[in-house]
Motif scaffolding. Structure first.
Motif, PDB file in Angstrom:
ATOM      1  N   UNK A   1     -19.846 -33.010  27.863  1.00 34.89           N
ATOM      2  CA  UNK A   1     -20.587 -32.985  26.593  1.00 34.89           C
ATOM      3  C   UNK A   1     -19.557 -33.308  25.515  1.00 34.89           C
ATOM      4  N   UNK A   2     -19.852 -34.283  24.670  1.00 34.91           N
ATOM      5  CA  UNK A   2     -18.814 -34.783  23.762  1.00 34.91           C
ATOM      6  C   UNK A   2     -18.487 -33.788  22.658  1.00 34.91           C
ATOM      7  N   UNK A   3     -17.292 -33.965  22.107  1.00 35.88           N
ATOM      8  CA  UNK A   3     -16.867 -33.147  20.985  1.00 35.88           C
ATOM      9  C   UNK A   3     -17.349 -33.830  19.688  1.00 35.88           C
ATOM     10  N   UNK A   4     -17.541 -33.140  18.595  1.00 32.63           N
ATOM     11  CA  UNK A   4     -17.325 -31.702  18.464  1.00 32.63           C
ATOM     12  C   UNK A   4     -18.534 -30.843  18.851  1.00 32.63           C
ATOM     13  N   UNK A   5     -19.676 -31.465  19.291  1.00 32.30           N
ATOM     14  CA  UNK A   5     -20.861 -30.637  19.586  1.00 32.30           C
ATOM     15  C   UNK A   5     -20.562 -29.613  20.687  1.00 32.30           C
ATOM     16  N   UNK A   6     -19.690 -30.006  21.629  1.00 34.04           N
ATOM     17  CA  UNK A   6     -19.421 -29.114  22.765  1.00 34.04           C
ATOM     18  C   UNK A   6     -18.876 -27.757  22.310  1.00 34.04           C
ATOM     19  N   UNK A   7     -18.141 -27.738  21.189  1.00 32.14           N
ATOM     20  CA  UNK A   7     -17.530 -26.470  20.752  1.00 32.14           C
ATOM     21  C   UNK A   7     -18.614 -25.484  20.312  1.00 32.14           C
ATOM     22  N   UNK A   8     -19.556 -25.992  19.492  1.00 33.80           N
ATOM     23  CA  UNK A   8     -20.611 -25.092  19.008  1.00 33.80           C
ATOM     24  C   UNK A   8     -21.543 -24.674  20.152  1.00 33.80           C
ATOM     25  N   UNK A   9     -21.871 -25.638  21.016  1.00 32.40           N
ATOM     26  CA  UNK A   9     -22.788 -25.317  22.132  1.00 32.40           C
ATOM     27  C   UNK A   9     -22.186 -24.213  22.987  1.00 32.40           C
ATOM     28  N   UNK A  10     -20.917 -24.364  23.322  1.00 25.52           N
ATOM     29  CA  UNK A  10     -20.295 -23.351  24.178  1.00 25.52           C
ATOM     30  C   UNK A  10     -20.184 -22.009  23.450  1.00 25.52           C
ATOM     31  N   UNK A  11     -19.742 -22.060  22.209  1.00 24.43           N
ATOM     32  CA  UNK A  11     -19.539 -20.817  21.453  1.00 24.43           C
ATOM     33  C   UNK A  11     -20.845 -20.025  21.335  1.00 24.43           C
ATOM     34  N   UNK A  12     -21.908 -20.730  20.965  1.00 23.74           N
ATOM     35  CA  UNK A  12     -23.203 -20.049  20.794  1.00 23.74           C
ATOM     36  C   UNK A  12     -23.705 -19.475  22.114  1.00 23.74           C
ATOM     37  N   UNK A  13     -23.573 -20.249  23.187  1.00 22.00           N
ATOM     38  CA  UNK A  13     -24.061 -19.757  24.479  1.00 22.00           C
ATOM     39  C   UNK A  13     -23.239 -18.570  24.956  1.00 22.00           C
ATOM     40  N   UNK A  14     -21.946 -18.611  24.677  1.00 20.84           N
ATOM     41  CA  UNK A  14     -21.100 -17.463  25.060  1.00 20.84           C
ATOM     42  C   UNK A  14     -21.553 -16.196  24.340  1.00 20.84           C
ATOM     43  N   UNK A  15     -21.950 -16.367  23.082  1.00 15.16           N
ATOM     44  CA  UNK A  15     -22.395 -15.194  22.320  1.00 15.16           C
ATOM     45  C   UNK A  15     -23.774 -14.715  22.765  1.00 15.16           C
ATOM     46  N   UNK A  16     -24.612 -15.668  23.167  1.00 17.98           N
ATOM     47  CA  UNK A  16     -26.019 -15.318  23.370  1.00 17.98           C
ATOM     48  C   UNK A  16     -26.389 -15.058  24.833  1.00 17.98           C
ATOM     49  N   UNK A  17     -25.494 -15.365  25.772  1.00 16.10           N
ATOM     50  CA  UNK A  17     -25.812 -15.102  27.187  1.00 16.10           C
ATOM     51  C   UNK A  17     -24.860 -14.048  27.753  1.00 16.10           C
ATOM     52  N   UNK A  18     -25.299 -13.343  28.794  1.00 14.45           N
ATOM     53  CA  UNK A  18     -24.432 -12.318  29.391  1.00 14.45           C
ATOM     54  C   UNK A  18     -23.840 -12.778  30.726  1.00 14.45           C
TER      55      UNK A  18
ATOM     56  N   UNK B   1     -31.057 -24.055  23.416  1.00 11.79           N
ATOM     57  CA  UNK B   1     -32.326 -23.395  23.773  1.00 11.79           C
ATOM     58  C   UNK B   1     -32.665 -23.631  25.245  1.00 11.79           C
ATOM     59  N   UNK B   2     -32.444 -24.844  25.721  1.00 16.06           N
ATOM     60  CA  UNK B   2     -32.787 -25.158  27.116  1.00 16.06           C
ATOM     61  C   UNK B   2     -31.918 -24.357  28.078  1.00 16.06           C
ATOM     62  N   UNK B   3     -30.627 -24.305  27.799  1.00 11.24           N
ATOM     63  CA  UNK B   3     -29.729 -23.580  28.722  1.00 11.24           C
ATOM     64  C   UNK B   3     -30.070 -22.089  28.705  1.00 11.24           C
ATOM     65  N   UNK B   4     -30.363 -21.560  27.526  1.00 15.00           N
ATOM     66  CA  UNK B   4     -30.754 -20.134  27.478  1.00 15.00           C
ATOM     67  C   UNK B   4     -32.021 -19.917  28.301  1.00 15.00           C
ATOM     68  N   UNK B   5     -32.940 -20.872  28.218  1.00 16.81           N
ATOM     69  CA  UNK B   5     -34.223 -20.697  28.911  1.00 16.81           C
ATOM     70  C   UNK B   5     -34.076 -20.761  30.435  1.00 16.81           C
ATOM     71  N   UNK B   6     -33.101 -21.512  30.922  1.00 14.66           N
ATOM     72  CA  UNK B   6     -32.965 -21.612  32.387  1.00 14.66           C
ATOM     73  C   UNK B   6     -31.976 -20.581  32.947  1.00 14.66           C
ATOM     74  N   UNK B   7     -31.308 -19.845  32.072  1.00 14.40           N
ATOM     75  CA  UNK B   7     -30.218 -18.959  32.507  1.00 14.40           C
ATOM     76  C   UNK B   7     -30.614 -17.877  33.517  1.00 14.40           C
TER      77      UNK B   7
END
Ligand SMILES: NC(=O)c1ccc[n+]([C@@H]2O[C@H](COP(=O)([O-])OP(=O)(O)OC[C@H]3O[C@@H](n4cnc5c(N)ncnc54)[C@H](O)[C@@H]3O)[C@@H](O)[C@H]2O)c1
Ligand SMILES: O=C(O)C[C@H](O)C(=O)O
Ligand SMILES: [Mg+2]
Length: 473
Positions: free
Chosen positions: A213-230, A196-202
């Motif tokens: 950012x440690x695994x495995x959280x880094x995988x979901x964070x990156x995947x979601x942001x890739x889908x949700x940001x342009x 949410x924070x990264x989307x808000x500052x984008x």
């Protein structure tokens, strides 16, 4: 931890000397005898009997700076006022600052950059949002974002302690590729809050570089942001590392004359970097990769809490080999370390196949030091700048973002990453390549440009470029 290495190999001693009791020559020779090399002397203050001087000393790795200071302190008439570590001095007040492109010199300037005229620019962007790319820093600015959970190989040291690394990444972005960036360390390790924070500052950024950012959280964070940001979202520890590793392996295999399809590769540390490096090697045609983490080799048929390990076990280790690093490394052609310092022993390397390739990439302390195995390896590389063959994601992230920003890419895709790897590998010609030179220097200016050009071409070819740079029109 190796403090000499971490603390830097150079210190400044501020000494107050009573010239009735001691001569500088005595001080200099005791520093020399203790293994220090004096490289500069600055006179800070001097009176009839007392002189204060800053003595800059460099030492080799094997010398203990503590012995030098004790030696100096033991001399009559010498007081050690202060010791400054040059690395810490370089960090005083942080390493980067904001600069203006044009000064505000008068009321006219003020009314243009600020109220009232700035409002016209705001409204132009409001009416046509893509103008944010031409009329704001979005065009050339990347956010370097960490939560401090996997900082180098130091582990979860938190957002304050992560800042020096992120500031360093920002310096490298600017110096190597003229990309502006902000180091942003978040005081949360909650996946949803980070997203949410990264989307808000984008809105102010043309790209997001996720870091440490440690695994495995880094995988979901990156995947979601890739889908949700342009804009491109790129987890540097995964993809930057994978790109450089692949480039280095292409060249190292030429040195030992082995085929990528026939090698046995052991990857130690199946975290962010280990997973991404394994994936790029699988797509490059490596058949036999065995991943090892704390509890041994990952093997299909085992149930893992970590969803990524489940995937990993099912797509690697075709012979279903069980065991510890010690066991599975027998006969391996390549070792890739992305775990923690000192995990690999000389005996392990001796048990590998002939002419083994050892990429000990944990930072700042590699899985094994080059000097321990130099005589028994085909090629050795680390992530550090003080040994030859530095395999470090710094060879990738400046150039790949330079390319992505210049063509306003919506994403950084597989084709762009492979293009970057190709650019890095081919920076070393057949004549230049040697076991000590498989990967170009960070300071090789041609590399950033070569990556940028190939990345733009790949982005245009795959339809993710929103702007065609002038030279390609
Ligand atoms: N040279 C480079 O460019 C580069 C790039 C990225 C990461 N790295 C280094 O790789 C390491 C891992 O980084 P990451 O971002 O993937 O972190 P991460 O936290 O995502 O993964 C680290 C992994 O190593 C494993 N590990 C730790 N100690 C281990 C041990 N004793 N035996 C086996 N496995 C062990 C952990 O369980 C974890 O799965 C760090 O040292 C980092 O500095 C180097
Ligand atoms: O920061 C580096 O030197 C490389 C890499 O990003 C790491 O986390 O070790
Ligand atoms: Mg990192």
């Amino acid at each position: 931890m190796d403090n000499n290495r971490l603390g830097g190999k150079s210190v400044i001693l501020r000494l107050e000397m009573n010239t009735n009791e001691v001569h500088f020559g005595q001080v200099a020779s005791s520093i020399f005898e203790a293994g220090g090399d004096i490289v500069a002397i600055d006179v800070i203050q001097t009176s009839q009997n007392v002189t204060v001087r800053d003595i800059t000393i460099t030492v080799t790795d094997t010398v203990d700076i503590g012995i030098i200071t004790e030696m100096v302190k033991s001399l009559n008439g010498v007081r050690l006022v202060n010791i400054s570590d040059r690395t810490f001095l370089l960090h005083l007040g942080g390493k980067i600052e904001t600069k203006l492109k044009a000064p505000i010199q008068n009321r006219d300037d003020l009314s243009r950059v600020y109220t009232p005229d700035v409002a016209r620019v705001c409204m132009a962007i409001h009416e046509e949002p893509r103008k944010a790319f031409t009329l704001t820093i979005k065009r050339n600015t990347v956010a370097v974002v960490s939560d401090g959970s996997a900082v180098l190989g130091l582990g979860n040291i938190g957002p304050y302690a992560a800042m020096p690394v992120m500031e360093g990444k920002s310096m490298l972005f600017k110096q190597l590729a003229d990309v502006d960036s902000f180091p942003i360390c978040l005081n949360t390790q909650d996946t949803e809050q980070i997203i949410a924070t990264i989307k808000a500052i984008a809105p102010g950024f043309g790209g997001i570089n996720l870091e440490d950012i440690s695994s495995p959280r880094c995988f979901e964070i990156e995947q979601r942001l890739r889908e949700e940001l342009d804009i491109p979202v790129f987890h540097d520890d995964q993809h930057g590392t994978a790109v450089v590793l692949y480039a280095a392996l292409i060249n190292a295999l030429k040195i030992v004359n082995k085929s990528i399809h026939e090698i046995k590769v052991v990857v130690c540390g199946i975290g962010a970097a280990g997973v991404a490096c394994s994936k790029i090697l699988l797509s490059a045609g490596v058949q036999n990769i065995i991943g090892v983490d704390r509890q041994g080799a990952l093997v299909s048929g085992t149930t893992y809490d970590n969803g990524m390990w489940q995937w990993y076990a099912e797509h690697t280790n075709p012979n279903r080999v069980h065991g510890s690093l010690r066991e599975v490394i027998q006969g391996a052609d390549v070792f890739i370390g992305l775990s923690a310092g000192g995990l690999l022993r000389r005996e392990d390397v001796m048990a590998m196949a002939d002419n083994p390739i050892v990429f000990a990439m944990a930072n700042p302390t590699p899985e094994i030091r080059p000097e321990e195995v130099e005589d028994i390896v085909g090629v050795i590389a680390t992530g550090r700048s003080d040994y030859p063959n530095q395999i470090n994601n710094v060879l990738c992230f400046p150039g790949i973002f330079r390319g992505a920003l210049d063509c306003r890419a919506t994403t950084i895709n597989e084709e762009m990453k492979l293009a970057a790897a190709e650019a890095i590998a081919s920076a070393i010609s057949d004549d230049e390549r040697s076991r000590h030179y498989i990967i170009p220097s960070v300071f090789n200016q041609a590399v950033v440009k070569a990556i940028r050009d190939l990345v733009i071409k790949a982005a245009m070819k795959t339809g993710v470029a929103r702007r065609i740079p002038r030279e390609y029109r």
